[in-house]
Structure formats: C-alpha cells, structure tokens
Design a protein around this motif. Structure first.
Motif, PDB file in Angstrom:
ATOM      1  N   THR A 107     -36.324  -4.379 -17.868  1.00 52.85           N
ATOM      2  CA  THR A 107     -36.962  -3.714 -18.989  1.00 52.85           C
ATOM      3  C   THR A 107     -37.359  -4.723 -20.064  1.00 52.85           C
ATOM      4  O   THR A 107     -38.438  -4.659 -20.627  1.00 52.85           O
ATOM      5  CB  THR A 107     -35.999  -2.683 -19.608  1.00 52.85           C
ATOM      6  OG1 THR A 107     -35.344  -1.987 -18.555  1.00 52.85           O
ATOM      7  CG2 THR A 107     -36.741  -1.729 -20.487  1.00 52.85           C
ATOM      8  N   ILE A 108     -36.459  -5.645 -20.329  1.00 48.32           N
ATOM      9  CA  ILE A 108     -36.753  -6.605 -21.389  1.00 48.32           C
ATOM     10  C   ILE A 108     -37.905  -7.495 -20.994  1.00 48.32           C
ATOM     11  O   ILE A 108     -38.799  -7.789 -21.787  1.00 48.32           O
ATOM     12  CB  ILE A 108     -35.493  -7.417 -21.718  1.00 48.32           C
ATOM     13  CG1 ILE A 108     -34.497  -6.518 -22.437  1.00 48.32           C
ATOM     14  CG2 ILE A 108     -35.829  -8.611 -22.574  1.00 48.32           C
ATOM     15  CD1 ILE A 108     -33.225  -7.199 -22.788  1.00 48.32           C
ATOM     16  N   LYS A 117     -41.456   0.071 -27.176  1.00 49.70           N
ATOM     17  CA  LYS A 117     -40.638   0.787 -26.210  1.00 49.70           C
ATOM     18  C   LYS A 117     -41.028   0.357 -24.812  1.00 49.70           C
ATOM     19  O   LYS A 117     -42.194   0.095 -24.542  1.00 49.70           O
ATOM     20  CB  LYS A 117     -40.865   2.292 -26.336  1.00 49.70           C
ATOM     21  CG  LYS A 117     -40.357   2.904 -27.605  1.00 49.70           C
ATOM     22  CD  LYS A 117     -40.232   4.408 -27.389  1.00 49.70           C
ATOM     23  CE  LYS A 117     -39.662   5.100 -28.560  1.00 49.70           C
ATOM     24  NZ  LYS A 117     -40.296   5.158 -29.790  1.00 49.70           N
ATOM     25  N   LEU A 149     -30.975   1.793 -26.883  1.00 46.54           N
ATOM     26  CA  LEU A 149     -31.066   2.069 -25.448  1.00 46.54           C
ATOM     27  C   LEU A 149     -30.855   3.560 -25.213  1.00 46.54           C
ATOM     28  O   LEU A 149     -29.907   4.158 -25.723  1.00 46.54           O
ATOM     29  CB  LEU A 149     -29.983   1.266 -24.708  1.00 46.54           C
ATOM     30  CG  LEU A 149     -30.188  -0.231 -24.771  1.00 46.54           C
ATOM     31  CD1 LEU A 149     -29.091  -0.889 -25.567  1.00 46.54           C
ATOM     32  CD2 LEU A 149     -30.202  -0.818 -23.389  1.00 46.54           C
ATOM     33  N   TYR A 169     -25.124  -2.830 -19.576  1.00 41.60           N
ATOM     34  CA  TYR A 169     -25.897  -3.307 -20.717  1.00 41.60           C
ATOM     35  C   TYR A 169     -25.077  -4.269 -21.554  1.00 41.60           C
ATOM     36  O   TYR A 169     -25.568  -5.272 -22.042  1.00 41.60           O
ATOM     37  CB  TYR A 169     -26.364  -2.120 -21.555  1.00 41.60           C
ATOM     38  CG  TYR A 169     -26.922  -1.031 -20.688  1.00 41.60           C
ATOM     39  CD1 TYR A 169     -26.344   0.225 -20.645  1.00 41.60           C
ATOM     40  CD2 TYR A 169     -28.007  -1.291 -19.863  1.00 41.60           C
ATOM     41  CE1 TYR A 169     -26.847   1.197 -19.816  1.00 41.60           C
ATOM     42  CE2 TYR A 169     -28.506  -0.315 -19.030  1.00 41.60           C
ATOM     43  CZ  TYR A 169     -27.914   0.917 -19.000  1.00 41.60           C
ATOM     44  OH  TYR A 169     -28.393   1.880 -18.175  1.00 41.60           O
ATOM     45  N   ILE A 206     -31.633  -3.450 -17.265  1.00 40.44           N
ATOM     46  CA  ILE A 206     -31.925  -3.885 -18.626  1.00 40.44           C
ATOM     47  C   ILE A 206     -32.752  -5.160 -18.623  1.00 40.44           C
ATOM     48  O   ILE A 206     -33.666  -5.335 -19.422  1.00 40.44           O
ATOM     49  CB  ILE A 206     -30.625  -4.030 -19.433  1.00 40.44           C
ATOM     50  CG1 ILE A 206     -30.947  -4.365 -20.880  1.00 40.44           C
ATOM     51  CG2 ILE A 206     -29.696  -5.046 -18.837  1.00 40.44           C
ATOM     52  CD1 ILE A 206     -29.775  -4.224 -21.794  1.00 40.44           C
ATOM     53  N   VAL A 216     -31.996  -2.975 -31.516  1.00 39.68           N
ATOM     54  CA  VAL A 216     -32.389  -2.515 -30.174  1.00 39.68           C
ATOM     55  C   VAL A 216     -31.682  -1.199 -29.903  1.00 39.68           C
ATOM     56  O   VAL A 216     -30.518  -1.007 -30.257  1.00 39.68           O
ATOM     57  CB  VAL A 216     -32.049  -3.589 -29.121  1.00 39.68           C
ATOM     58  CG1 VAL A 216     -30.576  -3.864 -29.074  1.00 39.68           C
ATOM     59  CG2 VAL A 216     -32.566  -3.181 -27.775  1.00 39.68           C
ATOM     60  N   LEU A 254     -35.768   1.182 -23.509  1.00 42.69           N
ATOM     61  CA  LEU A 254     -35.306   0.225 -24.507  1.00 42.69           C
ATOM     62  C   LEU A 254     -36.304   0.222 -25.663  1.00 42.69           C
ATOM     63  O   LEU A 254     -37.500   0.075 -25.456  1.00 42.69           O
ATOM     64  CB  LEU A 254     -35.235  -1.165 -23.874  1.00 42.69           C
ATOM     65  CG  LEU A 254     -34.472  -2.209 -24.654  1.00 42.69           C
ATOM     66  CD1 LEU A 254     -33.168  -2.459 -23.943  1.00 42.69           C
ATOM     67  CD2 LEU A 254     -35.238  -3.476 -24.726  1.00 42.69           C
TER      68      LEU A 254
END
Lengths: 367, 538, 398
Positions: free
Chosen positions: C97-98, C88, C47, C131, C94, C45, C61
C-alpha cells in the motif's frame, strides 16, 4: 632496522585501549539477543573474566620488552613454528578488519543511506584508516584522547537526557536466562571486544615507559568497561523488551530523546561516536596486520603494504552476504573460533616461556 | 599507447639533460663570481673608483665625493643619498676628515685604522678589502671611504631612510593592550622587542638572504630557554635558502616550513611586538625580516591561532569564555555549511519537525540542489571578501551594501537561493573571522567539507573530520607535535588551551617548547588581602 | 636515471587517474540524495479496513502529507488552502500500500516526522500485528509516535480541521501531550505498545480518539482507552476506568478530583499535584494477591460551596472523600479489566519480576488466573495547599 620509529606514552596507550573497547559499543546487540535483560550482568562478568586473560597477555608482552607479538612467537615457538603461529594471528587480525569494515558499512547503510552501495562506505572508511596507519601509530594514539572523551560524553549525556524515560523495573527479574545462554552471552562479549586487547601486544613494545603499561591497559579497560555498562543500562532501562528485537538498541534508544521538540533526533551523535571509535579499533588491527606482515617478510618499512591490505580487506568484507549471516557468525561462530587464539595460545605461550625461562636465555646469549 | 609512453620518456630525458646542463652552467657562474668577489681593492684610489663607478656609477642616487684629508691624502666618499643620514655624513665624516690636522710628518705609510680609531666620530665602522662587501655595504646605506694608498676601505654605517612610523597594527587590533606594531625597518622591530625583553639572554642573530635583495634577517630567541637544537635547525633551514629575492617574511616561511603541502601553516606570524615577545619568552624563536612588519615565530602549535594577547591582559573568566567561543566559532565556520547541506540533502530525519517545515517551505521554489547553493554562496562570499580587501576606501561602503544586502536579499526574493542558506553562509562568514590565523585554511576546509557532505552526508563529514584530525595529529612544527597539548596529552599545558587559568597559576612554560627552563614564576602568587594575623598585628 | 623517469611518468599517470575518478564521482550523483522539495513529509497515518469486491479485507492507508509552502504562510488556514493533504491508497499488505502511493503522489512518502498512527476500529478488531511490525522494522519510522484507536474510521479523524494547529496530526500530537494535565486517557507511544505486546501477559492499551461535532464544527476528542488482547481490540475503558488504570500503573501526573463539600451542598475540586503507586505481589494459599499502595498530593482548586475549609477537620474530610473517589475509580478499572480478561495493569509482569519462580507455573495459565486475582487497594492522600485564597469567595464574613 626498527620498523616503527614512533613512541607512545602510557597515557596515550590508556586512551587507545579505552577507545578500542568503546569501538564495540554497537556490537552489544549480538549478545543482547541471547542474554536479554541480564546483559549488564554479562557485561560485568565478561569484564571480570577478561582481567586474568589480560594479565596473561600483559605478562607475556612484558616478559620480552621491546619485542612485539611476531618476535615473541619466534622466541617461544622457534623460528619455523613461530612464524606459522604469527601467520595465523595475522590472518585473524585481517579477518577482524574485514568483519568490522562490513559492520560499519552495514550500520551506515541501514540507518542513514539505504541505497548507497556498501562498497562506497567501506572504501571511504578504509581510506581513512589507511591514512592513519601510514602516518604511524603515534598519530592515532594522539587522537585517541579526544575521541574517547567524545564517546564517553555522548554516553553520559544521552543517559542524562533519557533519565526521565528509564524504568528500572525492566531489569527484573534478575538472572532469568538459563545458565547456558548466560555463558554464551558472556562468551560473546568476551570475544568482542574484551579479548581483542590481545592485539595490543603488537603495540606495547613502542611504549616509552614499560613499567606503566600494566596500569595503563587496566585503566583503559576500566574506562571502556564503564562506558559499556552505562550504555547497556541505558538501553535496557529505556527500551525494555523491545531492545531484544531491534537491530541496534543504542540507535533506537537515542531516537527516543525528545525534550521540548527541539532537543530531539540526536541519533547522529551516536553514529558519530560509533564511527570514530570503530575507526580506532580498525586502525589498530590494520596496523597490527601490516606491521606483522612487514616483520615476517623482513621488510624495511610497512608503508607500501597499507593500501594492498586495505583493498584486500574490502574484498573479503564483501564476501559477507547478508546482515543475518553476519549476526549469526558473530554470535555463534566467532566466539568459538577466537578461543584458541585468545585463550589457548597465549596461555600456552606464557607457560612455555616460563618453562623454558626464556628471557634469561636471551640475556645470556646477548652476553 | 606505447608510443605515448615512449614520447613521454623522451620528453623527460630531454628535461633531465637540460637540468644537467643548467647545473653545469650555474656551477661555472658561481666559480666566476667567487673569483670576482675575491677581487680586492688596490692601493690606487683612481683604480678603485674606476672599478666602483663601473658597477654602480651610473645611478641617480650614488654620490661620489672626493676630497682631501688634511690637504694631503686624497680620499673619496661614496654613498647613496636617500639611504643615508646627510647630517652624519656632513658633520661626522667629511668635516672631521677635512679639518684633521694631526697627520704625522714622518714618512710612515698611512693606515686607515687611524681614521677609524681617531677621526671618525661615527658609531659603527667596518673595514673591508673586497669590492663585493663594499658595494653590498654601500647599497645597504653605508658610506664607503676610500683612501689613496690603502687597499682597505671603511664602510661607515650611516643608514637612515624614511619609513612608516610605529602605528597600530592593521590586522590585529585589540581592546586592551599596547597598540604598537612592527614596521618595515628591521632595526626598529628588534628595538621594539628589546624594549620589552630587557634581558641579556635575548639574543638577536643576523644573517642575509637573497642574492639580489640581500635582505637582513634576524633570529631572536632567549638563550637558556629556547632549545638550542631548535635554533640550530632554524639556522640550518634558513641557510639552505638560495634564492634571488626575499620580499617578505612569507618567502622565508614558505622555504622553511615543515609541511609545504598541508593547508595548515606550521609557522605563526604576528604584527605585534608584545605577542612576539611573549612567544619568545615561552621558548620559541622569532624570525624578523627587513622590509615587512610581520614577524614569524616557530614552532607553532594549533592552539596558538586561538590565543590572542588580549586573553592574557584580561581576567581569566572572560578570557576563557572568549576562548571557548573562538573554538566554537571556528568549528562552526568549517562545519556549518556542510552540515546544512548534509541535513537537508540526506538526513532530513535529523531536523526537528517544526524547523523542517520552515526549511522545506523556504526551499520549495529553489532550482538548485543544496550542494550547489552552498558552493555558490561560498564562492560569492570569497569574492566579496577579496573585493573588500582590494578596493579603495571611498568605494568600500557602497560595495559592502551592494554585496551583502542587495545580492543576498534579492537572491532570496527571486527564488535563487533559500533564506536559511543565506543565514548559514552569513553566519559562517562572520564566524570565520573570529580566528584570523586560520581564515585561509578554514576557507579551503569549508569547500572540502561541503563537497564531502554533498557526496555522503553526515558520514562524509565524519570521515572528513577524522581525516582532518589525522592530518593535524601527524603534523609537526620544528619537532613539536602540532596538536599539543591536546593530542599528545600534556595536562599541565592544558592550562592555556581551551580555557585560560589565572596568571598566577601558570607556573611552567609549555612543556613541549620550553622545557629547558620550565619554571616561569614562583609558587603561591595568588593575590589576596593581607591575612587576619597581619591585620591584628598592626 | 631510468627509474626516475619511469617513476615520474607513473606519477603523472596516477594523477590523471585520480582526477578522472574525482570527476566521475561528481557526475554520477549520490545514491541517496533527496532534496527537501522532493519529500512528501508524512505527519500522520491512518489505517482502516475496507471491503472490496474481490477480497473482503483490504487495508486503506491514509497518509497526511504536509504542504510545506502553506505551513509557513502566516496564520492558520489563510484562505481556503489547507496546509496538508490526505492521500489514500488501498492494498493488501501495508508495504504494498505504501509503495502504491507513488501512483498518486509525485514524491515518495517520508516517514521520520510522523507524529501519530491511528488505527480504525474495525482494523484494530482484526489485529494489527503486521502493521506494527512494519512500523518497528522500517528504518525511517521511529518508535516515538503515538498510537491511537479511532472510534470509527481513522481517515475521518485525519479529515477534521484543527482550530489551533495547521494539521490534524500535529494537533493530535499536541493534544496527547496535553493529556498529562487531565489524565483522562493513556497516551501511549509505539515502543510502549510493542513492549506490552511482546510481554506474554500484559494487554496493550492505546488512546481512543473520537470526533465530537458541536454544531457544524467538528473537533477531535481524546478520551478513554482502547484495550487489546494480543493485537486485537477487545474493549474500551471509559474515563473513570482509565483513571483507575492510570492510578495503578503510576501514570497519573495531574488531574482533578471532585468531591462533595464536607458540610453543605457543593463540590470542591482538588487538583492532583503528585501521585505515586506501588504494586506488590503476594501469593497466599495458592491465590495471587496484589497490594496496590497509592500516595497522592493535591491542592484545593476551587470550591462551589462556602464552607470554611481552613481547619483540619475539613481537610481530613476532604482527604477521606478523595480516598473514596480514588478507590472507586480503581475498583471500576479492575472490574472492567477482569470482565475483559485483559491484564492492562501489567500485573503479570510484576509477578514475573518480583516472584519469578512462582511465575513460571502460572505463565501459561494467566488467562484463567487473572480474573481470580485479589487486589487490595490502600490510598493515602494529602491536601497540601489551598491556592491563593484561604477562604471561599462566597463565604460571608462572620
């Protein structure tokens, strides 16, 4: 009519006590937050401080051979007050079952199956414990040897596999926490699990050789204590300061085992060892509760009580709302709450027994 | 809803009434039967023969031979051809009787005991008064001698029939050790045991079971070593059996076992006389049933399923290694499919990364979830196994090739099943045969574990293992805890459990079974070359 | 009689209930069941910080997801299809985003097999605490992942096609494990990073990864160390300085030291076999002193000159040259660390461990104290073996 017809041997008692103590290996994290890297000192200190108390419990139990806690209380405090005291103990044991059930459920759900409702995990666990209790104390006393062996081997093997990652400098400086925190941490470790050996006063009457009870319980405590020490040292040496902030240092430590990419991901072993010894612990408390109630109500057998107590235990366990609340309770509330039951009352009972010269009176009455 | 309950209650009441009626009828029948059995022989030969002919006369193999004893007294010999030894009958019964010339001439009523004591040159002769015993004896291969004027009959044991010879047991083959196995004849079986234990302490007690089959059942044990309470209990349980037929020792087993609802058998069986004799020597009792080569031994502990007689004939290191492998294989055969299911369905984080990629790619196109795959493969394997047992030998090879290679291979190529699953199931299958005594219980446990694993992953497996353990720990076999010597820990007995210590150090019998006479051998039997002192002295 | 009837009817009913409940259990399915084909296995991963119209700081990400069917297909890159796919997504936090990946990927991201976490340089400068908190707190992620700082953008690192392995993340993982042989970078895992972060004085470090392009071929290069102050990137250590750092923190496992030949021109390469270091703190006249004792053992790897290295004088000279080399590396590291005012060596922790009472006063002022510490370095080296040959290949017979 004797409620429990089984008989334990002293070896079985020793392994039962050892497994019982090993069941609380994952509750170390409660004390770790408070004591940080001095937890090994706290572990040794709580073990040593518990020895006189264990001595008190054993003397009390052996003064009245063949009588379990309920009967002892009747003897010491008289028929009415004694029953009241016994009722309080039964409630305490019952609450401990509920708390441990919740802890098991929370552990499994956090680490293995997040979306499963905690009820299902608790129901399965209670089912197994109920089955064992129905089968009688002999059965899980027989199982205790293998389960203790498994857990001890797990602790040793994981320690050996992690030796290359240990940094003993994480233990320095020694004794850094303020004395109040240290005492708090020791107190937590005493409450869970060392003082809980008191529940064995319900079990000791069924051991066949009463002379060896003291040494068996002592050896059991030593085995449990050594496992504790190994696990504590392993966690602190491998993880360092992170172990103070993670929920379960043992799991995170074992997750770091990675030898050649193939001997890795062994955390299932930790989980299995934990489940198995926690089963012993809950089964002993369960048995004590059920036996106690059956004795108070003068029932012929405790078997029909097993399932209702199990269901009630699950319901009460569901009353914990969150893991944060649980950790707070275990760290702050429970040690103080257990003081009267594990420290004050047994010492008081022993004093009263000594003052009233109790067993002698019984003998005279029997004659 | 309420009417449903009421209907159910009425139905149960009817059942109950029927049951009471049945009991009454049975009791009446019993009393009538006992009346019949008390029916005794009469003095007249003709009447006796009539009565016997009524019962068994119409049969093809019943021979009734009437002749005269010393030309004076009429006698009749009744026997079943095929179950009797013709030579004995001809030479030792009919001939001496016909040629007998020593009848006293004075008028004394003739006693049949004279025949028994002076004329018949046969080994075993019994005297009976009632029809029941006579007919029973006749059907067991005895020849019945009826004498005119006597109200007793002689039942002469002339039993001899064709049976399978002493062959190598088909279900238990060993590399080293005797290759004799029991066969269907009870006398041959007891003989085989007697040839091994030539001690007067070996007691073989007989009884008959089964109303219609009248099967002979023997209990063999070592007096002074076996617990007398155990023997009593066995006899009590066997005498409790009141059934029509005992076809095999399995019938006896299922009537006397401790835990009929458990999947684990608490009674061991064996086809080999040396392992049965070894068990008798440890303090157990053996139950031999006529008509089957499988002998039962009680009490049984779990460890026994992992012990084979070969372990004791080879040296300790290899034997211990093989024992450990057996334990591993058994464990594997129960847990392997379930853990595969659990790992791939719930706990993919526990699979090492390179392995995960291969397994994931193998399962890419497969339509079924892992649980269904495992269950399907388990069922298919059981089908193949059962077919392999039942099919006639010429077809055997073809089926195994079809089953194993074609089905497995094509299933994987067609994308129905993932390759790792086939490997796991094949390994499980092979491993399940390592411990033959537990194949059936292992099969059931496998299914339960797969379901538990599919339900809750590793947690389900652990709960299942704990439950299994609890069940095993609570079983007792005729008083002995099922998991001794591990569960009630008895360190001296561990010498023969997971490992096998050298023979010269096995000083005591298993504590829970043979504590009557614990010492098996003397101390200091360890072999070694003669010491230096003796050498020098020479 | 009546009781028997009721009891048997209750028994029948309970049997019915049990069967029904078992059937129900089978039909609902299990809450946490994931078949293997349902997983999007993340192996790496990255960032990065990106700019957006509305918000200036957004997180991008990049998740490297394995295509398992390609992983097995024989050799590397058989055909055009790669064994991985970089997905992406951008978002504010975070976790958001995930979760946002579900819009793109048909499967939910699966973290337990993640090998590396790469932070882009801009993001590292901004601060990576939030993060890191996610990666420690989430139960799927594990503490044994490598932490890397990219020279520029993390997503570019994940795009570089590896030559030996199937995915860039796995090749990075192998690279970092192989770094032990050269000791040119400090390969750090998440748990060590967070341990350093948790300490009040120690500066976290991470390995740096660059893309080196040789012609049209791109490859990854792991050199140097990134230095953080709390959770923000403040500087870098080059190879020499990294070596010095590793000497002090006792992390040198193997490596090469090049020294001059004792007599003629040329270099002798010495291979480090073993190295050990010990740091002792002292407080002399209110000043903090650290004594660093380094012990090292090496073998002769190769020599480019034809000197006879077989006698003791030559060995002594080699050892002295080694000591000088090591000392210079250590000094370089110390001076860079003092310039950055980042205690990468863990001196503060060592003071804390050995002299806790003095530590209490200095703890809060460590930033001012650190640049003034005195470090005394003493090195002891031993050349043990000369390999399979005793004399140089080019040495002429006399």
């Amino acid at each position: 009519m004797k409620l429990e017809k089984g008989e334990l041997s002293s070896t079985q008692l020793m392994f039962l006590v050892a497994g019982f103590i090993q069941g609380s290996l994952l509750t170390l994290s409660f004390s770790k937050e408070v004591v940080k890297h001095d937890i090994w000192i706290a572990a040794i200190a709580s073990f040593l401080l518990n020895l006189p108390l264990a001595f008190v419990y054993l003397t009390l139990a052996l003064k009245f051979p063949g009588q379990n806690l309920i009967q002892i209380n009747d003897n010491i405090f008289g028929p009415y007050l004694g029953k009241l005291v016994s009722l309080q103990y039964i409630c305490l044991f019952f609450m401990i079952i509920a708390a441990n059930l919740w802890f098991v459920g929370d552990f499994i759900i956090t680490f293995f199956m997040p979306e499963t409702p905690i009820l299902v995990v608790m129901i399965m666990f209670t089912f197994i414990c109920a089955w064992a209790v129905r089968a009688g104390i002999e059965v899980f006393a027989r199982m205790s040897f293998l389960l203790v062996l498994m857990t001890s081997l797990t602790a040793l093997i994981t320690f050996a596999l992690l030796l290359k990652d240990t940094k003993f400098s994480y233990f320095l400086p020694i004794f850094e926490v303020p004395i109040y925190d240290f005492l708090h941490g020791t107190h937590i470790l005493m409450a869970i699990p060392f003082n809980e050996v008191f529940v064995f006063t319900m079990v000791i009457p069924y051991v066949n050789k009463l002379k060896q009870v003291k040494s068996s319980v002592l050896y059991g405590l030593i085995i449990g204590g050594i496992t504790f020490l190994i696990v504590v040292i392993r966690n602190t040496a491998v993880l360092g300061p992170i172990s103070n902030i993670v929920t379960s240092p043992s799991m995170e430590t074992v997750r770091l085992i990675d030898i050649g990419k193939i001997i890795s991901r062994l955390e299932a072993i930790v989980a299995i060892a934990f489940l198995v010894t926690m089963f012993l612990k809950v089964a002993v408390f369960y048995y004590a509760t059920v036996l106690g109630i059956a004795q108070l109500l003068k029932l012929r057998s405790y078997v029909p009580l097993v399932i209702p107590i199990g269901i009630l235990g699950i319901i009460i366990a569901l009353s914990y709302e969150s893991s944060i609340q649980f950790i707070y309770t275990a760290t702050n509330t429970y040690p103080i709450f257990s003081l009267p039951f594990y420290v004050v009352l047994p010492v008081l009972s022993l004093l009263i027994a000594k003052l009233r010269k109790l067993p002698k009176q019984k003998e005279r009455k029997a004659q | 809803m309420i009417s449903f309950i009421i209907n159910k209650l009425r139905y149960l009441k009817l059942l109950n009434a029927n049951y009471v009626e049945e009991q009454r009828k049975q009791r009446a029948f019993q009393s009538k039967k006992s009346e019949n059995s008390l029916q005794k022989l009469s003095q007249s030969l003709k009447q006796n023969l009539e009565a016997i002919k009524n019962q068994i006369g119409n049969n093809y193999d019943v021979i009734i031979r009437e002749f005269c004893l010393a030309d004076q007294i009429e006698v009749a010999l009744i026997y079943l051809s095929g179950m009797t030894d013709h030579i004995t009958i001809n030479e030792n019964i009919i001939k001496p009787l016909m040629l007998y010339s020593g009848l006293p001439h004075y008028n004394k009523p003739f006693e049949i005991t004279q025949i028994k004591s002076s004329i018949l040159s046969v080994g075993e002769v019994k005297q009976y008064r009632s029809f029941d015993e006579i007919i029973e004896g006749c059907l067991s291969g005895n020849s019945i001698l009826l004498v005119n004027g006597c109200d007793e009959a002689l039942s002469i044991v002339t039993a001899d029939w064709k049976s399978r010879g002493i062959e190598e047991p088909k279900t238990e083959s060993v590399v080293r050790g005797p290759r004799q196995g029991f066969n269907e004849s009870l006398v041959a079986n007891t003989t085989l045991i007697r040839r091994i234990i030539k001690s007067p302490d070996l007691k073989v007690e007989a009884m008959k079971l089964g109303k219609k089959t009248n099967t002979n059942v023997c209990i063999a044990y070592l007096h002074g070593v076996a617990n007398p309470l155990l023997i009593e209990e066995i006899k009590r349980r066997i005498n409790r059996i009141k059934t029509d037929s005992i076809l095999e020792s399995g019938y006896v087993e299922q009537f006397i076992e401790d835990a009929p609802f458990s999947i684990f058998s608490t009674i061991a069986n064996s086809e080999k006389p040396d392992s049965t004799a070894a068990k008798i020597l440890e303090g157990r009792a053996a139950i031999l049933v006529d008509g089957t080569p499988f002998a039962l031994t009680v009490p049984m502990v779990f460890i026994e399923s992992f012990q084979s007689s070969e372990d004791y004939y080879s040296r300790p290191y290899f034997a211990s290694l093989i024992r450990i492998i057996r334990f591993l294989a058994f464990f594997l055969s129960i847990i392997a499919p379930a853990s595969y299911v659990a790992l791939t369905t719930f706990h993919q984080e526990l699979i090492p990364t390179p392995l995960l990629f291969s397994m994931a790619s193998a399962q890419e196109g497969v339509p079924f979830p892992a649980v269904m795959e495992a269950s399907m493969m388990g069922v298919i394997f059981e089908i193949l196994r059962e077919a392999g047992v039942r099919l006639p030998r010429p077809v055997g090879q073809a089926v195994s090739i079809v089953g194993a290679l074609v089905i497995g291979e094509s299933a994987v190529t067609a994308g129905l099943i993932g390759a790792p699953m086939v490997i796991v199931v094949a390994l499980t299958a092979v491993a399940s045969f390592v411990v033959p005594a537990q194949t059936d219980s292992g099969g059931i446990m496998r299914i339960i574990f797969v379901i538990l694993a599919g339900f809750m992953g590793i947690y389900g497996i652990v709960i299942g293992l704990l439950g299994l353990f609890i069940h095993l720990a609570s079983l007792r076999s005729f008083g002995t805890p099922y998991l001794s010597p591990i569960a009630p820990l008895s360190i001296s007995d561990l010498k023969d459990s997971v490992i096998r210590v050298p023979l010269w150090s096995m000083l005591t019998r298993p504590r829970t079974i043979g504590w009557q006479d614990p010492e098996r051998q003397e101390f200091r039997l360890k072999p070694s070359p003669p010491s230096e002192e003796i050498k020098e002295a020479e | 009689m009546k009781r028997q009837r009721i009891r048997s009817s209750i028994r029948e009913y309970s049997r019915l209930v049990i069967i029904c409940s078992i059937l129900i259990l089978g039909t609902t399915g299990c809450w946490n069941r994931r078949e293997l084909p349902d997983l999007a296995i993340v192996v790496g991963v990255g960032l990065d910080k990106v700019e957006d119209e509305e918000v200036t700081d957004k997180l991008e990400l990049t998740a490297q997801i394995v295509k398992t069917s390609e992983m097995k297909s024989g050799n590397k890159g058989g055909g055009n299809s790669e064994a991985y796919w970089n997905a992406k997504n951008t978002g504010n936090s975070i976790f958001a985003t995930i979760r946002g990946f579900t819009h793109q990927a048909s499967r939910k991201l699966y973290w337990p097999h993640n090998q590396v976490i790469i932070f882009g340089r801009d993001l590292a400068k901004k601060g990576i605490q939030e993060y890191l908190d996610f990666f420690v707190r989430d139960q799927e992620t594990r503490l044994g992942v490598w932490i890397l700082v990219a020279d520029d953008k993390a997503s570019e690192i994940l795009e570089v096609r590896p030559s030996l392995e199937k995915t860039p993340a796995i090749s990075l993982d192998h690279l970092l494990e192989a770094q032990v042989a050269t000791s040119q970078t400090s390969a750090i895992k998440l748990n060590e990073f967070v341990n350093r972060l948790l300490s009040k004085t120690t500066a976290p470090i991470a390995a740096m990864v660059k893309i080196s392009s040789q012609g049209s071929e791109k490859s990854l290069l792991v050199t140097g160390t990134a230095v953080f102050k709390a959770d923000k990137l403040i500087g870098e250590l080059n190879i020499t300085e990294t070596l010095g750092l590793l000497w002090i923190i006792n992390e040198v496992k193997s490596g090469i030291i090049d020294v001059e030949c004792p007599e003629s021109n040329g270099k002798v390469s010495l291979e480090i076999i073993r190295a050990k270091s010990k740091v002792t703190p002292e407080i002399i006249e209110n000043k903090v002193h650290f004594k660093v004792e380094i012990e090292e053992e090496s073998n002769i790897g190769s020599q480019s000159c034809s000197d006879n290295l077989e006698h003791l004088d030559a060995i002594e000279k080699l050892e002295e040259a080694q000591i000088a080399a090591i000392e210079s590396e250590v000094r370089a590291a110390l001076s860079k660390a003092k310039r950055l005012n980042a205690d990468v060596f863990g001196f503060g922790d060592i003071l804390h461990q050995k002299l806790p009472s003095e530590w209490k006063e200095m703890e809060s002022m460590w930033d001012e104290v650190f640049p003034t510490i005195e470090v005394e370095v003493s090195v002891d080296t031993n050349v043990r073996r000369s390999g399979s040959s005793r004399k140089a290949v080019g040495q002429k017979e006399e």
